[in-house]
Design a protein around this motif. Sequence first.
Motif, mmCIF file in Angstrom:
data_model
loop_
_atom_site.group_PDB
_atom_site.id
_atom_site.type_symbol
_atom_site.label_atom_id
_atom_site.label_comp_id
_atom_site.label_asym_id
_atom_site.label_seq_id
_atom_site.Cartn_x
_atom_site.Cartn_y
_atom_site.Cartn_z
ATOM 1 N N ASP A 123 -24.162 -28.913 14.591
ATOM 2 C CA ASP A 123 -24.025 -28.749 12.530
ATOM 3 C C ASP A 123 -26.140 -29.243 12.210
ATOM 4 O OD1 ASP A 123 -24.115 -28.871 9.805
ATOM 5 O OD2 ASP A 123 -22.866 -30.602 10.038
ATOM 6 N N CYS A 124 -26.370 -28.828 11.181
ATOM 7 C CA CYS A 124 -27.931 -28.723 10.802
ATOM 8 C C CYS A 124 -27.913 -28.380 9.547
ATOM 9 C CB CYS A 124 -28.065 -27.898 11.921
ATOM 10 S SG CYS A 124 -28.088 -26.127 11.940
ATOM 11 N N GLU A 125 -28.935 -28.958 8.635
ATOM 12 C CA GLU A 125 -29.112 -28.502 7.604
ATOM 13 C C GLU A 125 -30.847 -29.515 6.695
ATOM 14 O OE1 GLU A 125 -27.240 -31.320 4.561
ATOM 15 O OE2 GLU A 125 -26.721 -32.603 6.607
ATOM 16 N N ILE A 126 -31.111 -28.200 6.411
ATOM 17 C CA ILE A 126 -32.674 -28.066 5.262
ATOM 18 C C ILE A 126 -32.636 -29.700 3.997
ATOM 19 C CG2 ILE A 126 -33.107 -26.075 5.757
ATOM 20 C CD1 ILE A 126 -32.770 -25.618 3.400
ATOM 21 N N LEU A 127 -33.064 -30.881 4.240
ATOM 22 C CA LEU A 127 -32.989 -31.595 3.802
ATOM 23 C C LEU A 127 -34.713 -30.947 2.359
ATOM 24 C CD1 LEU A 127 -31.952 -32.595 5.536
ATOM 25 C CD2 LEU A 127 -32.923 -35.248 5.170
ATOM 26 N N HIS A 128 -34.061 -30.951 0.811
ATOM 27 C CA HIS A 128 -35.004 -30.777 -0.179
ATOM 28 C C HIS A 128 -35.966 -32.266 -0.099
ATOM 29 C CE1 HIS A 128 -34.415 -26.382 -0.679
ATOM 30 N NE2 HIS A 128 -32.675 -26.791 -0.023
#
Length: 231
Positions: free
Chosen positions: A92-97
């Motif tokens: 899994d992966c995601e960007i963090l604002h």
Amino acid sequence: MLKVASYNMRKSIGTDRRRRPERTLEVLREIDADVVALQEADRRFGAKQGVITPHLLEEHSPWKAVQFGVRTGSMGWHGNAILVRKEAQVLDCEILHLPALEPRGAVMADLRVNGELLRVVGMHLDLSGLWRRRQAHAILAHLDASARRLPTVMMGDLNDWTAQSGCLRDFGRHFTFAETGRSFHARRPVARLDRIMVSSELSVSESGVHDSAAARTASDHLPVWAAVARS
């Protein structure tokens, strides 16, 4: 045992003012880490393409870039990227604002590396102490709200000198810092701007700054690394 590393690669512009992405890869091959967090991995202007091209990474390295779904050609998000060995699984992966006056972000990936599950967060925090603390709180809150808990390594250029105050103290309430050493400026390191932190499920057996002839010219930061394992 896994080896992790963090490197502010300065868009592959060295202390000789030349942009040489192949030299950046040379430094990374010297370190030979299983997971690498990169900062300033994209060009600053224009389409903000990744400095290390997919072809260069594929043909001349043992790593692949975690794909965060950004369509600009960036390796990651706001210059933050995560490299993992080609045989590793990205679960899994995601960007963090992150809150900031200028564009800032962090990236997170859940990985299976050498059979071990690991969560990795890469970041490049603000020059302002107030905004660094806000960004640290945002990252910690995001991790705390995650439904799935994993052994976690956080690393990057935190732009903070003093462990007893600011964002380093905030992170230190929840994570243990690896004793990596001074990484900036590459020609004469005086500051510990680059950090590696681990959650309570992990321990650090070795850590340090990678100081080689190539590293001293490839960027204004030296890479930092740590060997981590389950506690």
